[in-house]
Write a protein that holds these residues in place. Structure first.
Motif, short mmCIF file in Angstrom:
data_model
loop_
_atom_site.label_atom_id
_atom_site.label_comp_id
_atom_site.label_asym_id
_atom_site.label_seq_id
_atom_site.Cartn_x
_atom_site.Cartn_y
_atom_site.Cartn_z
N LYS A 13 -14.51 52.53 129.48
CA LYS A 13 -15.14 51.46 130.37
C LYS A 13 -16.17 50.83 129.66
O LYS A 13 -16.10 49.39 129.82
N THR A 16 -14.49 48.12 127.48
CA THR A 16 -13.74 46.97 128.38
C THR A 16 -14.88 45.78 128.79
O THR A 16 -14.80 44.70 128.56
N GLU A 17 -15.97 46.49 129.29
CA GLU A 17 -17.28 45.66 129.65
C GLU A 17 -17.87 44.83 128.40
O GLU A 17 -18.00 43.67 128.58
N TYR A 23 -15.15 45.98 135.18
CA TYR A 23 -14.47 47.25 135.53
C TYR A 23 -14.95 47.23 137.15
O TYR A 23 -16.00 47.20 137.25
N GLU A 25 -13.38 49.50 140.54
CA GLU A 25 -12.38 50.55 141.36
C GLU A 25 -12.45 50.25 142.69
O GLU A 25 -13.45 50.28 143.29
N SER A 37 -2.97 49.46 138.69
CA SER A 37 -4.29 49.47 137.95
C SER A 37 -3.99 48.69 136.68
O SER A 37 -2.88 48.58 136.01
N LEU A 39 -5.51 45.21 133.46
CA LEU A 39 -6.19 44.11 133.42
C LEU A 39 -5.48 42.73 133.82
O LEU A 39 -4.34 42.74 133.88
N CYS A 47 -10.67 40.66 134.44
CA CYS A 47 -11.24 41.83 135.22
C CYS A 47 -10.19 43.10 135.13
O CYS A 47 -9.00 43.05 135.01
N PHE A 48 -10.78 44.33 135.03
CA PHE A 48 -9.94 45.71 135.04
C PHE A 48 -10.04 46.26 136.29
O PHE A 48 -11.20 46.59 136.77
N LYS A 59 -6.75 57.41 134.10
CA LYS A 59 -7.55 56.18 133.83
C LYS A 59 -7.87 56.09 132.60
O LYS A 59 -7.67 54.90 131.95
N LEU A 63 -6.80 52.63 130.60
CA LEU A 63 -7.58 51.81 129.86
C LEU A 63 -7.11 51.79 128.51
O LEU A 63 -7.04 50.58 128.07
#
Length: 89
Positions: A13, A16-17, A23, A25, A37, A39, A47-48, A59, A63
């Motif tokens: 996570k 990703t950021e 990110y 949920e 779910s 990208l 945005c993911f 998850k 990812l």
């Protein structure tokens, strides 16, 4: 070093950021359209979006599959996390 599923998730996570994606949920249960779910672009922003009902291991796989397609050379990734991402190719 062996990471727990939760530790791996936090690393993925954060990566990703660091790559500039937000990110989030959400529960997809009430969606009136088919939602997965992954990208995406939302108003021009990377945005993911993740179904919050998924288990941590799932998850991580989602990812990892998204991150494997991104340029990861500009950020530091711990070896155990990089090995996981590379395994998703």
């Amino acid at each position: 070093m062996k990471l727990s599923q939760t530790e791996l998730f936090e690393h993925l996570k954060a990566i990703t950021e660091k790559l500039g994606a937000t990110y989030k949920e959400h529960s997809f249960r009430a969606a009136t359209i088919s939602v997965k779910s992954g990208l995406c672009l939302v108003h021009g922003e990377l945005c993911f979006i993740m179904d919050k009902r998924k288990k941590t291991g799932e998850k991580n796989r989602i990812l990892g599959k998204a991150l494997v397609r991104m340029d990861l050379d500009t950020i530091h990734i711990p070896p155990a996390v990089r090995e996981f991402i590379d395994g998703e190719r």
